[in-house]
Scaffold this active site. Structure first.
Site, short mmCIF file in Angstrom:
data_model
loop_
_atom_site.label_atom_id
_atom_site.label_comp_id
_atom_site.label_asym_id
_atom_site.label_seq_id
_atom_site.Cartn_x
_atom_site.Cartn_y
_atom_site.Cartn_z
N ASP A 475 0.82 -1.20 0.00
CA ASP A 475 0.00 0.00 0.00
C ASP A 475 0.86 1.25 0.00
OD1 ASP A 475 0.91 -0.67 2.55
OD2 ASP A 475 -0.78 0.26 3.57
N ARG A 479 5.22 4.34 6.21
CA ARG A 479 4.81 4.20 7.60
C ARG A 479 4.89 2.73 8.04
NH1 ARG A 479 -1.07 5.78 5.83
NH2 ARG A 479 -1.93 3.74 5.31
N ASP A 480 4.45 2.46 9.26
CA ASP A 480 4.58 1.11 9.82
C ASP A 480 3.52 0.17 9.25
OD1 ASP A 480 2.36 2.29 10.83
OD2 ASP A 480 2.79 1.88 12.93
N GLU A 481 3.46 0.09 7.94
CA GLU A 481 2.39 -0.70 7.33
C GLU A 481 2.98 -1.53 6.20
OE1 GLU A 481 -1.20 1.32 7.29
OE2 GLU A 481 -2.31 -0.34 6.44
N ASP A 488 -5.96 -2.60 -2.84
CA ASP A 488 -5.20 -1.58 -3.57
C ASP A 488 -4.75 -2.12 -4.92
OD1 ASP A 488 -5.25 -1.20 -0.73
OD2 ASP A 488 -3.78 0.40 -0.92
N TRP A 546 -11.30 -5.97 -1.78
CA TRP A 546 -10.07 -6.58 -1.29
C TRP A 546 -10.08 -8.06 -1.70
CZ3 TRP A 546 -11.61 -1.94 -0.11
CH2 TRP A 546 -10.67 -0.98 0.22
N GLU A 765 -2.29 8.87 -0.80
CA GLU A 765 -3.33 7.99 -0.29
C GLU A 765 -4.69 8.70 -0.25
OE1 GLU A 765 -2.74 6.91 3.81
OE2 GLU A 765 -3.96 5.11 3.56
N HIS A 787 0.84 6.21 -2.22
CA HIS A 787 -0.07 5.08 -2.41
C HIS A 787 -0.38 5.03 -3.90
CE1 HIS A 787 -1.15 4.09 1.69
NE2 HIS A 787 -2.26 3.45 1.33
#
Ligand code: BGC
Length: 887
Positions: A475, A479-481, A488, A546, A765, A787
């Site tokens: 994505d 960041r912490d992702e 997506d 998704w 995003e 994103h």
């Protein structure tokens, strides 16, 4: 570029490229015993009649004589031609060339050869063990990264040598002091419990007669490093690092040696290295005082190093990659460096992307350190670090007093700006360079117009794709992702397939999607999946979009490549998804059952009208979005079945698609055509998914209403993830080109060009990740500037603005249908298809009332040119066309 004068076949080299499967160039360590072969023709006209093609296959196992076979084939079978001879064996090397033959049996020159070598295909030949440091380690963050080493003697300089390499964690190898290959983040991220990729390197030139050394750097990576939001988790796959290395050496006399990682003979040693800690999101800490000179060279004294320990490994899980590795894809020099306090400098690298800084370290004293913090944007002149959440992206270097170069090794950052603190002298532009990394995909799509803002948007879409195609499709990269969110890519896949050859990359990820779906009971929210935060449910819940990735991603790659074999492999996943969701439908065919996660369905995620702190509160009813997408998936499942000759599914899913469509109309579309959610997203989905195709009055109304809604919002976007790919296509196909263009070209917030007008170098995003006042949108701490999802507009850019419309899988048939409007008076689009390159330029000259088209059409395809009322079919070759046209 094509030429128009005729040539003799015998005097030409008609083949431009040859490739195996979807791998560009020479392939090492393939798992394919019968790799399909494709070749692309140069666009040339021949005096003589082409009668056929010949494939020359040379093959040899290490130390064996080369055998050669020449096979005559139909020259039109140049796309994914089945492997025509005996299957390859383990460690076998083959090179293939192709030529044309005329009707008198005379042949052209051979194409350049392309080679492929298989990996260690027999599990019994995988002779190594997974080994790691034997010392006690904490089971949580900030673990000191180990080095491992072994010395060995060779009886001569090898004639050929291959290093096969993988790890629990991340690994980089050095042989005799030199880094092996140029890949980073090896072995990449897969569902490790199912398969672990091993990578193959040609290390012939690294080795010498007698003494040699193999050294391995290890890092936490995805295997045991901290992953994910809400604090994340560590040790997802295990808590001990390990590496598997196997070096197969062949000498000139045909004899062989194999050197492998093992714990039993005590020749492998481990030691704590200079990487004090390393996390993909946190950053890396490096202490050069812990460097030991010569550690990966022979003759090093490793007396104080410890023996390694063996870790459990199922060698059957070692798998050959089908996608390119993560490598350097670009380099950037700073566009500005500003002093930012004592010994502190703020660097602007000019573009936001996935990259790392490489420093020229000089003038440091022993023990002197500097830190670098990375962020995507500035807010009030300072790094905006809040959006990174736990992903601090801070690197730290401590010097041993020596001048050197340094770049972190097992971390990766998404940033444009960096703050360097503790630099002892003036930080000069030559002291730092940013190296951009991504999966090394082959570029296949280019688009340019006379509007620079549009070109910038296109560049931004490409950059966000590159930034997020790092081993898996993520994505965001900062960041912490950084997770493989399925929705997506479901939306972005058609754009991805236009811009790069993603078939290998996405097929690899789809393999894991399949595995995780079986393991967790439905298509997960992100893949590889591990339970996290609110996405932790006893069973994965089926979520529209998704989960529709199970259908939309294979469909997108199939449409671009025409590869039915790949489609056939994915079809059981398609069936799983369709069957599962069919069970959730209400009797009227509407998917209104609420999935058991906090948000329920995600609907039109990040709809700009939703409150920034509650992004799941989109205007469009979630069951409407879910039902529309399911109708679409069922329809595509039926089309796929038809192409695959699976008649029972073709009919069954066509009926299902009709049923869902009928339910959609009776529940969500009023008799007057007004939809229950009177939103841009609702009409866009209904139109573009063909849900109103049987009711031309409703479709017309929907088009008009959509255009009205766009005008009402003063040409700003009102869609989130779900509606965005389809709003411009829906306007265009219902005859509202003006609204489509005005919306596309608007730079009011929210819109695509608003981001460009705010200086974006990536797609964001949220439409307004940066607010018009220059502040970062702080909506529940979820704001990324990188994103790819909203970049799905590129599909429309190629088809409408560029005028290049795919009509059949694999580009055998396509349309050329430019649609000039307003300031958009010309475009140049290029797409490298599996058949060859389509190169299309159009130019509208209003004063002459003419539209000029130059088009190169590859062999094996044909195009229907549609301009106003004109319609012409053109075939392979170069075409210059002029049409009367009024915009
Ligand atoms: C991600 C999205 C993702 C979404 C799903 C976000 O945190 O960044 O892109 O699809 O969660 O809820």
């Amino acid at each position: 570029m094509p030429v128009e004068s005729k040539k003799r076949i015998t005097e030409s080299k008609p083949i431009e490229t040859v490739m195996f499967e979807h791998m560009h160039g020479n392939v090492l360590g393939s798992g394919q015993r019968e790799p399909r072969i494709s070749w692309v023709y140069r666009q040339e006209l021949y005096e003589d009649k082409v009668a056929g093609a010949q494939i020359r296959i040379r093959r040899a196992k290490p130390g064996e004589e080369t055998r050669e076979e020449i096979i005559g084939v139909d020259y039109r079978g140049n796309h994914l031609h089945a492997w025509p001879v005996e299957p390859l064996e383990s460690h076998e090397r083959t090179s293939v060339a192709v030529r044309l033959v005329d009707d008198k049996g005379q042949a052209s020159a051979w194409s350049d050869e392309v080679s492929l070598e298989t990996g260690i295909l027999e599990a019994g030949d995988r002779l190594g063990a997974m080994v790691g440091p034997g010392w006690y380690e904490s089971t949580t963050d900030w673990r000191h990264a180990p080095l491992m080493r072994k010395e060995f003697e060779l009886k001569a300089k090898p004639a050929s040598a291959r290093l096969y390499l993988t790890a629990y964690g991340l690994v980089e190898a050095e042989i005799n002091g030199r880094k092996v290959g140029s890949d980073i983040l090896t072995p990449g991220w897969t569902s490790y419990d199912d398969r672990l990729l091993y990578w193959t390197y040609d290390v012939t030139d690294y080795l010498q007669n007698k003494g040699n050394a193999l050294g391995l750097w290890l890092g936490d990576g995805w295997y045991r490093g901290r992953l994910g939001f809400r604090g994340g988790k560590v040790n997802i796959y295990g808590d001990r690092l390990g590496a598997y290395a196997q070096l197969n050496v062949t000498y000139a006399d045909g004899s062989e040696d194999v050197i492998v990682t093992n714990a039993y003979d005590k020749t492998w040693k481990a030691h704590k290295g200079p990487i004090v800690s390393s996390g993909l999101c946190e950053g890396e800490e490096y202490d050069a005082r812990l460097e030991e000179q010569g550690w990966s060279e022979p003759g090093f004294d490793d007396a104080n190093w410890e023996p390694v320990a063996e870790l459990p490994l199922d060698v059957d899980k070692l798998t050959e990659p089908i996608a390119p590795a993560v490598r350097e894809i670009d380099r950037h020099r700073p566009v500005s460096i500003q002093q930012h306090g004592a010994h502190a400098y703020l660097i602007d690298m000019g573009v936001n992307c996935t990259q790392r800084l490489r420093f020229k370290i000089h003038g440091f004293n022993v023990g002197q350190s500097f830190t670098v913090q990375h962020a995507e944007v500035l807010e009030d002149g300072e790094l905006a670090t809040a959006p990174l959440r736990r992903g601090h992206q801070i690197d730290r270097y401590t010097s041993n007093g020596e001048d050197t170069f340094w770049e972190p090794r097992f971390t990766i950052h998404g940033f444009r700006y960096a703050l360097v603190e503790g630099w002892p002298s003036d930080l000069e532009p030559d002291d730092v360079v940013a190296i951009a990394y991504g999966s090394d995909l082959e570029r296949t799509g280019w688009l340019e117009t006379s509007d620079e803002r549009v070109n910038q948007l296109h560049d931004n879409i490409v950059r966000s794709m590159n930034s997020n195609f790092v081993s898996i499709p993520t994505d965001c990269p900062q960041r912490d992702e950084r997770l493989g969110w399925t929705g997506d890519i479901a939306l972005f896949a058609p754009t991805a397939a236009m811009l790069f050859d993603v078939e290998g990359f996405l097929s690899s990820w789809l393999h894991d999607l399949n595995v995780e779906t079986d393991k967790f009971g439905s298509v997960p929210y992100y893949v590889p999946y591990f339970p996290l935060g609110e996405w932790q449910t006893p069973k994965v819940q089926a979520l529209a979009i998704w989960g529709d990735s199970a259908v939309l991603v294979p469909w997108a790659i199939y449409m671009d490549s025409g590869d039915k074999v790949m489609l056939g492999k994915q079809y059981n996943l398609v069936v799983k998804w369709i069957e599962e969701v069919s069970g959730y439908l209400s009797p009227d065919g509407v998917w209104d059952r609420r999935p058991g996660i906090v948000y329920g369905q995600l609907g039109d995620w990040l709809d700009p009208t939703a409150p920034p702190d509650d992004m799941a509160k989109a205007l469009t009813a979630k069951e409407l979005v879910a039902t529309a997408y399911f109708a679409r998936s069922a329809r595509l499942a039926s089309k796929m079945a038809s192409d695959l000759g699976l008649v029972q599914y073709q009919d069954k899913y066509a009926e299902l698609a009709d049923h869902v469509k009928d339910g959609f109309i009776s529940r969500f579309v009023g008799e007057d055509g007004l939809m229950t959610s009177d939103t841009q997203c609702a009409y866009a989905l209904a139109i573009h998914f063909g849900l109103l195709d049987d009711h031309s009055d409703l479709k017309k109304f929907a088009g008009r209403r959509l255009a009205q809604l766009v005008r009402d919002r003063d040409y700003t976007v009102g869609t989130g993830f779900a509606g965005t790919p389809y709003i411009l296509p829906a306007l265009t196909e219902t005859g509202h080109l003006e609204e489509a263009y005005r919306l596309f070209l608007s730079d009011k917030c929210p819109s695509w060009l608003y981001q460009v007008s705010m200086g974006a170098t990536t797609t964001w995003e949220r439409w307004d990740s940066m607010l018009p006042n220059g502040k970062v949108n702080s909506g529940v701490g979820m704001t990324s500037f990188n994103h790819y999802a909203l970049g799905s507009v590129a599909e429309w850019m190629y088809s409408t603005l560029g005028g290049l419309v795919m009509s059949s899988p694999g580009w055998h048939r396509f349309k050329i249908a430019p649609k000039p409007w307003g300031p958009i008076k010309d475009a140049h689009v290029v797409h490298k298809t599996a058949l060859g390159t389509i190169d299309l330029t159009w130019k509208y000259k209003a004063d002459e009332g003419k539209l000029f088209i130059d088009a190169a059409i590859p062999e094996g395809s044909s195009a229907l040119v549609e301009v106003g009322e004109y319609s012409d079919c053109i075939h392979a070759g170069m075409h210059h066309l002029v049409y009367e046209y009024k915009s």
